[in-house]
Design an enzyme around this catalytic site. Structure first.
Site: not given
Length: 913
Positions: A612, A616, A359
């Site tokens: 995080d 995700d 990410d």
């Protein structure tokens, strides 16, 4: 409970129509506006009077219809989960052996087998019990309480009691309790044109707060950063944005890569053991029938007792335990580096990861806007630009743009650096009037008095096109700069001031803002590439922003948008190729992240995913190794297999190195265990059939327990870290094991026949001689299986060496003194015999080491495809040949281009002369 009535004037109220009106101009662009798909029957329930809200009867009816605003948790019975660790091929064979030992009343072996079975189950259960429930964490991200209008009163209710149609108040700092649609009116019932600033980075990956106006949707667990509005709840519980993430998490339940590998190794050894043991059983029964003319029940029990002991000694009962202990030790090593392992098998799987999907927002970047490269007007400096921008900034606001400008000025402008903590005041200047930002003007404006010069002027900051419009003259250079910023994904702000004593505006310059990469991200990515792990960035941000960040991180700039993942015009194979070739994906939602991981895995790649946020969590759960970074949400932490406690991704490199060291230890033990098992089966199968000779049961069990217990120390052995992702090449592993086992068997037959026929030892001494040989020769092979190179290229640790040699010293003492006695057909041997056997075992392992190195260096995938051709292997060989030709053609063409370039350079050099 506090409450108050909302009392707007009745004549000013107009019934609200919940359609999406034209949204006022916004300061930030939300590149992800997931459509709020509301079915017609639900849309009818959302037409709630914002002054009155729902009455309590309507709330009760809708709670029955839609349920509570919570994610339903499927509880797992802990006792049944513990019992699941008694399932599997190896476990079933041990359990059958336990039953048979009870039938034959072999209570020693019964106790040993039962103990090993229980230990394996306890280790597995205790490690899995450490992981938190992903659904629990998703549930905990919901706001606990919220302010809701019911029956004309503003009251505080539990978030789980909300229903579609409830009218709630969204204010600065609130966590959105359910998916809702903004109404465009404030808490007093008055229409408002001021939009909300909503931080939904944990949901969508956007680096900037989204600008939300009337008719826009806000999603559960996002945070209100600025503004106030009423909203009507549209979706609750599992139907929310988070609820969809939870459903994705719940479907990723396939067994892990490591369990599959252990299962395949165990199945091979068990299949081989059962076949050979059954042959021995049949031969014994037939032989008894021939000799005695009849076979009694006692004869069957005696034969069963013999083959049970042989089975117990042959099956890899310690395989799961040794593997688990090795990974547990590795997990503790990682914990000391601030890498917490939640799922034990992830330690091994991390070593095989070849693709790292990361990410962007908050993982590769800091998730905060910072001052970047400015564009300055002639005669201006960075200090003057930031000073004017600071004077035109609104004090006390949490707006990320205002915050970024103030922090940049306070860390750069000397007058502000000399007066830290001065908030908005600037020495020598006084602000006499300030106009905050509003969507109509798209700028902030301040009137400033220079106390030293006693002059007054105006400064403004805002949308660059608006600021440029205030300035007369040719502004083409500024428009070009804005375009350049836009193509790089930088957010631009214009700054202008009036000339002293006039109303004429002068352009000061353009500020560019970007969510910058973490300081260690570029180095971490480069280190991953050096270790053979490709990195792909996945973000919800715009493609141009993703490309800019990728360029700064040293990634390629092949960034594809989410449409490339859901293109129905392309085949599945084409989608997979897109994923493999791309350096990253932009404008994605949680389903897209999940899809990227799924497509990569379909090619057989092992994928790690870092993140995080709640968005995700599904991909973290789907990946072979999910990694939650520091500061992650509870949802990401719970869905992940590994949690990083240190900021950034630098600790991932420690994880890669440690996991590869652990992998080498696991592979070493697997090669040793397969080799020793095959050797054991070959020798005892042939010697039993040919000579009708059996080793005393107590010696067989002693070999099994003593040697497997000793190999636990492999967890602390030195290991060589592979420069590329490790793979379980089971074909190579089994072939090599068979070759080594066959050579070991030749030495075993040599010991047997020389001792019995040449040296003519007693039957009791023969048992002891064969015990010491079979205990030591395969056991010393573990010194060779530790590494792929010659054994002396990497010295074993002192503890490892001491324990392995120590077990054979114990076996030597047992043999010299004939500890178990002639009553069980065990006799003492001389020191000369004992030392000679150990010496030969050491020489044997050194000889086998040369064979191992030769096989591993000769082995290739092309050889495998020739020896065991399959359609898949032939296709891979063709693909590799095609790739090789492409590389050669590319190198050839590049050489021709380089040669032409050198000729041009030489020609220019002569022209200059």
């Amino acid at each position: 409970m506090n409450s108050f009535f909302i009392t707007p004037r009745d004549e000013e109220y107009t019934p609200l129509t919940l359609t999406t009106p034209t949204t006022p101009p916004s300061r930030t662009n939300s590149n992800i506006q997931s459509p709020d798909d509301i079915p017609p029957d639900l849309e009818r329930l959302l037409q709630t009077d914002p002054r009155q809200g729902l009455d309590y009867q309507a709330v009760l009816e809708r709670q029955k219809q839609f349920g509570r605003n919570e994610i339903i948790e499927k509880k797992r019975n802990r006792f049944l989960h513990f019992l699941s660790f008694f399932m599997g091929t190896i476990a079933y064979l041990i359990e059958i052996s336990i039953i048979l030992t009870a039938v034959t009343r072999d209570w020693v072996n019964f106790g040993i087998l039962l103990g090993l079975l229980i230990i394996n189950a306890i280790i597995g259960f205790s490690e899995e019990a450490k992981a938190e429930s992903a659904l629990d964490a998703l549930k905990s991200t919901l706001a606990l309480h919220t302010r809701c209008i019911r029956g004309g009163q503003l009251i505080e209710v539990d978030a789980r009691d909300l229903v579609p149609g409830d009218v709630i108040v969204m204010r600065l700092g609130d966590i959105v309790p359910a998916d809702a649609r903004l109404l465009g009116i404030d808490a007093t019932g008055e229409p408002t044109s001021l939009n909300l600033q909503v931080d939904q980075s944990s949901l969508t990956g956007e680096s900037l707060p989204a600008d939300k106006g009337a008719g826009d949707s806000v999603y559960s667990s996002s945070i209100i950063k600025q503004g106030q509005q009423l909203a009507v709840v549209t979706k609750t519980g599992a139907n929310t944005f988070i609820g969809r993430a939870a459903s994705l998490i719940s479907i990723t339940t396939e067994s892990g890569h490591f369990q599959q590998i252990i299962g395949q190794i165990g199945n091979f050894l068990i299949f081989l053991t059962i076949i050979l043991v059954l042959i021995i059983f049949i031969v014994d029964v037939v032989d008894t029938k021939i000799r005695t003319g009849t076979v009694t029940g006692q004869d069957i029990l005696n034969t069963l007792e013999e083959i049970i002991v042989l089975t117990v000694a042959a099956i890899p009962v310690g395989l799961p335990t040794v593997m688990s202990v090795t990974m547990a030790v590795g997990a503790k090593q990682l914990a000391s580096r601030q890498v917490i392992v939640k799922r034990l098998t992830a330690v091994e799987e991390f070593a095989s990861v070849s693709v790292l999907c990361s990410d962007k927002t908050g993982t590769l970047t800091l998730n905060e806007l910072t001052f970047d490269e400015p564009y300055l007007s002639p005669g201006e400096t960075t200090d003057s630009l930031l000073l004017d921008a600071y004077l035109a900034s609104e004090p006390g606001t949490n707006d990320p743009i205002e915050k970024a400008v103030r922090e940049a000025a306070e860390s750069t402008v000397p007058a502000l650096k000399a007066n830290p903590g001065s908030h908005h005041g600037v020495p020598g200047y006084k602000i006499t009037n300030f106009i905050p930002f509003n969507p109509s003007s798209k700028m902030t404006q301040a009137t400033v008095t220079n106390l030293d010069l006693h002059t007054s002027y105006q400064v403004c900051k805002g949308a660059p096109q608006v600021i440029i419009g205030l300035v007369d003259g040719d502004n083409a250079a500024y428009e070009d700069a804005i375009a350049r910023f836009a193509t790089r994904g930088l957010r631009a702000l214009g700054v202008a001031r009036t000339l002293p004593g006039t109303s004429e505006w002068k352009m000061v310059g353009l500020i560019s803002l970007l969510d910058p990469p973490r300081p260690d991200s570029a180095d971490t990515i480069a280190e991953c590439l050096r270790h053979g792990v490709s990195v792909k960035m996945i973000t919800g941000d715009q493609t141009i922003i993703a490309k800019e960040v990728a360029g700064r991180l040293g990634l390629g700039r092949v960034i594809l948008d989410a449409n490339h993942l859901v293109d129905n015009a392309k085949s599945e194979e084409e989608l997979v190729e897109n994923c493999i070739r791309a350096d990253g994906f932009a404008e994605v939602i949680p389903e897209h992240k999940y899809r990227v991981v799924e497509l990569l895995q379909s090619r057989g790649l092992l994928v790690a995913m870092t993140g995080d946020g709640v968005n995700d969590a599904p991909a973290l759960k789907k990946a072979n190794v999910g990694i939650a970074v520091q500061g992650c949400t509870d949802a990401a932490r719970s869905a992940a297999d590994i949690v990083l406690l240190a900021p950034g991704l630098s600790t991932i490199i420690d994880g890669i190195k440690t996991s590869r060291a652990i992998f080498q230890r696991l592979r070493s033990y697997a090669l040793y265990r397969i080799t020793s098992t095959i050797h054991f089966l070959i020798f005892f199968f042939i010697i039993t059939i040919a000579e009708d000779w059996q080793m005393p049961a107590i010696l067989l069990i002693l070999i099994c327990v003593l040697n497997d217990a000793a190999t636990l120390v492999i967890a602390v052995d030195n290991a060589v870290i592979s420069p590329q992702p490790d793979k379980w090449r089971l074909g190579q592993l089994i072939f090599l094991s068979c070759v080594l086992a066959s050579i070991l068997s030749l030495f075993s037959f040599g010991h047997f026949y020389i001792a019995r026929d040449v040296m003519q030892v007693t039957s009791q001494q023969l048992s002891t001689i064969m015990y010491l040989h079979i205990s030591s020769a395969p056991h010393f092979v573990i010194f060779s299986t530790r590494i792929a190179d010659y054994w002396w290229r990497n010295r074993p640790s002192i503890v490892f060496t001491a324990v392995i040699l120590g077990t054979q010293v114990i076996a030597l003492i047992f043999s010299i003194f004939g500890v178990f006695g002639e009553s069980v057909n065990v006799g003492a041997i001389s020191w000369a015999w004992g030392l000679a056997i150990l010496g030969i075992s050491l020489v044997t392992f050194m000889l086998l080491d040369f064979v191992k190195v030769w096989i591993l260096r000769s082995w290739s995938f092309e050889l495998t495809a020739k020896l065991w051709p399959t359609p898949g292997r032939r296709a891979r060989v063709r693909q590799r040949e095609l790739s090789r030709r492409r590389r050669e053609n590319a190198q050839h063409n590049w050489g021709r281009v380089a040669k032409a370039a050198r000729v041009v350079q030489i020609a220019k050099a002569f022209q200059n002369l």
